[in-house]
Write an enzyme that holds these catalytic residues in place. Sequence first.
Site, short mmCIF file in Angstrom:
data_model
loop_
_atom_site.label_atom_id
_atom_site.label_comp_id
_atom_site.label_asym_id
_atom_site.label_seq_id
_atom_site.Cartn_x
_atom_site.Cartn_y
_atom_site.Cartn_z
N ASN A 209 18.24 42.88 97.19
CA ASN A 209 17.29 43.85 97.74
C ASN A 209 17.90 44.53 98.97
O ASN A 209 19.05 44.25 99.32
CB ASN A 209 15.96 43.17 98.09
N ASP A 278 12.31 36.56 94.52
CA ASP A 278 11.29 35.72 93.89
C ASP A 278 11.77 35.20 92.54
O ASP A 278 11.31 34.18 92.05
CB ASP A 278 9.99 36.51 93.72
N LYS A 288 32.09 38.11 82.49
CA LYS A 288 31.41 39.40 82.65
C LYS A 288 30.69 39.77 81.35
O LYS A 288 31.28 39.68 80.27
CB LYS A 288 32.45 40.47 83.01
N PHE A 322 7.30 36.20 107.11
CA PHE A 322 7.35 37.66 107.14
C PHE A 322 6.67 38.20 105.89
O PHE A 322 6.77 37.59 104.82
CB PHE A 322 8.80 38.15 107.17
N LYS A 336 -1.23 35.24 102.67
CA LYS A 336 -0.02 34.39 102.73
C LYS A 336 -0.10 33.36 103.85
O LYS A 336 0.42 32.26 103.71
CB LYS A 336 1.22 35.27 102.94
N LYS A 340 0.46 29.68 102.46
CA LYS A 340 1.73 29.02 102.80
C LYS A 340 1.60 28.14 104.05
O LYS A 340 2.60 27.65 104.56
CB LYS A 340 2.83 30.07 102.99
O1 C5P Z 1 5.22 35.72 99.10
P1 C5P Z 1 6.22 36.61 99.76
O2 C5P Z 1 7.57 36.57 99.12
O3 C5P Z 1 5.75 38.00 99.94
O4 C5P Z 1 6.35 36.00 101.24
C1 C5P Z 1 7.30 36.42 102.13
C2 C5P Z 1 7.68 35.28 103.04
O5 C5P Z 1 8.00 34.12 102.27
C3 C5P Z 1 8.93 35.56 103.85
O6 C5P Z 1 8.80 34.88 105.10
C4 C5P Z 1 10.05 34.99 102.99
O7 C5P Z 1 11.17 34.61 103.77
C5 C5P Z 1 9.37 33.79 102.37
N1 C5P Z 1 9.83 33.48 101.01
C6 C5P Z 1 10.44 32.27 100.75
N2 C5P Z 1 10.83 31.95 99.46
C7 C5P Z 1 10.64 32.82 98.46
C8 C5P Z 1 10.03 34.07 98.70
C9 C5P Z 1 9.65 34.36 99.98
O8 C5P Z 1 10.61 31.49 101.67
N3 C5P Z 1 11.05 32.49 97.26
#
Ligand code: C5P
Length: 400
Positions: A209, A278, A288, A322, A336, A340
Amino acid sequence: MYEGKNIILGITGGIAAYKSADLVSRLKKRGADVFCVMTDAAQEFITPLTLRTISNNPVFIKMFTEKCLTNVEHIGLADRADLFIIAPATANIIGKINCGIADDLLTTTIMATKAPVLFALAMNVNMYLNPIVQENIENLKRKGYYFVEPEEGILACGYEGKGRLANPEVILDRAEELLIKVKPLNGRKVLVTAGPTCEPLDPVRYITNHSTGKMGFAIARQALLLGADVTLVSGPTNQGTSKGIKLIRIQTALQMRDAVIEEFAECDIVVKAAAVADYRPKYTANDKIKKQPGDLSIELERNPDILFELGKKKVNQVLVGFAAETKDVLKYAAEKVKAKNLDYIVANDITQPGAGFGGETNIVTLIFADGKTKALPQMSKEETAREIIIEAIKLLHFKE
Ligand code: C5P
């Protein structure tokens, strides 16, 4: 904040030296113990007697004198200081310190101190704008010295422009920030994640990204400045770190997870600024992938949500997430925080000009577990980072 702190106030020879008496008085009112060090030229503008009376402490001028507080005066003063303020700071003192010249009590003391040094500049506008002075200021900033810029106005020399000593309250507020910076995270461990993750499809391609790591690296730097022992787990970025930061470079979300979980138990504050993928390709080809006629589908599987796992493991840590969103930012972010088990989340709408990936500034809102919010104005990423860490420090103290 000033209560019980030793402030060394250095006074150099500019007309604004007369204002130092007011600074001493304000510092004392805020609870500081103030020790004035004057250059020879400063005494042409204000007498040691005035400063001694207001500070209620001896005033220091000469390197070699019988009346000393300690055996070696400049080292004694340098060690005693929680903070140095040089106000007014002339072009001369800036030039000397930048060149490492230590030829009187003030310059030797500044050179010998480990305390933060704040220069409040005051001089003729043309002196201030002189490229030599500007270069000296920039060099000193890079070396970790702090500055309060002069204000615009009518100058004592008759000129109009930038050169007046800043308002004393501006100087004191800046000094207070530095005092906060001195030690609040001493002995504390801060873990920061930054940058993107790269999820390989084959030895050549990966899914990633736009994260540049700027925000996360700024947070790590600010935590370091506030005295923390900082570990930074980062995906691939071009950012450089300060030498005091332990940098662990990773590529994938799984690698980030391993690094973070290993550090987590020891940490006091964890800020997850990384843009973690994600999903990752379910299969990574050893060779490749060759193009074929027709379309190609890539099967993706979920990466672990690292922050979610940390939320479950959390004991006393301050856990900060974040949320970069393109719509309904505050709503998603608040969800979140709960899901979380975060202490707060830094929400930003990455579609807003001045916010999000890559740029120099950010516009964020902090959303706390109790539902309170704090919207920060557009600021540099470095300033935003400082606010983020300062809020985490407040919560850390609250938990103790
Ligand atoms: O759920 P979302 O991805 O939007 O949440 C963002 C937050 O979760 C950020 O702080 C990111 O660093 C963390 N995150 C994580 N592991 C993931 C996805 C996001 O720790 N697989």
